[in-house]
Design a protein around this motif. Sequence first.
Motif, PDB file in Angstrom:
ATOM      1  N   VAL A 111       0.841  -1.203   0.000  1.00 32.98           N
ATOM      2  CA  VAL A 111       0.000   0.000   0.000  1.00 32.98           C
ATOM      3  C   VAL A 111       0.873   1.247   0.000  1.00 32.98           C
ATOM      4  N   ARG A 112       1.932   1.247   0.808  1.00 30.35           N
ATOM      5  CA  ARG A 112       2.830   2.400   0.852  1.00 30.35           C
ATOM      6  C   ARG A 112       3.414   2.684  -0.527  1.00 30.35           C
ATOM      7  N   PHE A 113       3.830   1.640  -1.243  1.00 29.74           N
ATOM      8  CA  PHE A 113       4.427   1.810  -2.566  1.00 29.74           C
ATOM      9  C   PHE A 113       3.453   2.502  -3.521  1.00 29.74           C
ATOM     10  N   PHE A 114       2.223   2.023  -3.581  1.00 25.10           N
ATOM     11  CA  PHE A 114       1.248   2.582  -4.517  1.00 25.10           C
ATOM     12  C   PHE A 114       0.804   3.989  -4.111  1.00 25.10           C
ATOM     13  N   LEU A 115       0.603   4.211  -2.805  1.00 24.80           N
ATOM     14  CA  LEU A 115       0.150   5.531  -2.372  1.00 24.80           C
ATOM     15  C   LEU A 115       1.254   6.580  -2.498  1.00 24.80           C
TER      16      LEU A 115
ATOM     17  N   PHE B 163      -7.017  -7.679  -2.281  1.00 22.08           N
ATOM     18  CA  PHE B 163      -7.556  -6.568  -3.064  1.00 22.08           C
ATOM     19  C   PHE B 163      -6.488  -6.034  -4.001  1.00 22.08           C
ATOM     20  N   GLU B 164      -6.948  -5.373  -5.037  1.00 22.07           N
ATOM     21  CA  GLU B 164      -6.046  -4.709  -5.971  1.00 22.07           C
ATOM     22  C   GLU B 164      -5.671  -3.341  -5.399  1.00 22.07           C
ATOM     23  N   PRO B 165      -4.396  -3.017  -5.280  1.00 22.03           N
ATOM     24  CA  PRO B 165      -3.998  -1.709  -4.750  1.00 22.03           C
ATOM     25  C   PRO B 165      -4.643  -0.549  -5.499  1.00 22.03           C
TER      26      PRO B 165
ATOM     27  N   LEU C   8      -6.837   2.622  -4.081  1.00 20.69           N
ATOM     28  CA  LEU C   8      -6.523   4.000  -4.451  1.00 20.69           C
ATOM     29  C   LEU C   8      -7.764   4.729  -4.947  1.00 20.69           C
ATOM     30  N   PHE C   9      -8.557   4.078  -5.811  1.00 21.15           N
ATOM     31  CA  PHE C   9      -9.782   4.697  -6.320  1.00 21.15           C
ATOM     32  C   PHE C   9     -10.740   5.020  -5.178  1.00 21.15           C
ATOM     33  N   ARG C  10     -10.846   4.093  -4.223  1.00 21.38           N
ATOM     34  CA  ARG C  10     -11.767   4.298  -3.115  1.00 21.38           C
ATOM     35  C   ARG C  10     -11.291   5.434  -2.202  1.00 21.38           C
TER      36      ARG C  10
END
Length: 225
Positions: free
Chosen positions: A18-22, A104-106, A110-112
Amino acid sequence: MRIHVLMADDDPHIRALVRFFLNKEGYAVLEASDGVEASEIMEREKVHLAVVDIMMPGKDGLELCREIRAMYDIPVILLTAKGEVEDKEVGFESGTDDYLVKPFEPRELLFRIKALLRRYQLRTEDVLRFAETEIHLTNYEVTVEGTPLALPRKEFELLAMLASNAGRILTRDQMIQRIWGVEYEGDPRTVDVHIKRLRERLADVRGFSIVTVRGLGYKLEVNGG
């Protein structure tokens, strides 16, 4: 302003993912491995949104969610391996704004997050606008194309509560506690009666609709009409 997201999960791999994507999207991520650590972070840091795993040691996600709802005015997303309606109902009764089942898909997370931050900004305004309808929270007035729409006090309060939490599912218990008070001992279906009347008064209004979420409660859905 940089958005700070609290990520509370006892799985370091999920936190890292999650940290990577955010981080790629420009969000600052504050990490906690359990509910106790998450509470401590919120006491000393500014947090704009929390992503909380339900199954955590010490203080679990449901307890943390209730604490956040009582003490802070920020959106919450619960993460869980459970996907049954009963589990979701417990989550929403604890005050979560959204619910995501593992794995879940990261990108979906992100969209949510983006959607919740938009809704949160919407509900902090004194006047909520949906197409030609304006809901004035401070003077208890609804106007449609500039014309006042008369609503009984309880129906206005229901509409204002739903509109202030647009897109978020609210349970009957949450509505009763907020509008009728925690000491209310009448028929819990009074919410359904008031919602039915409210829908009838708003039948010709565009821009949003009040949707029944079976087994959970109601939400105001923006349709851009």
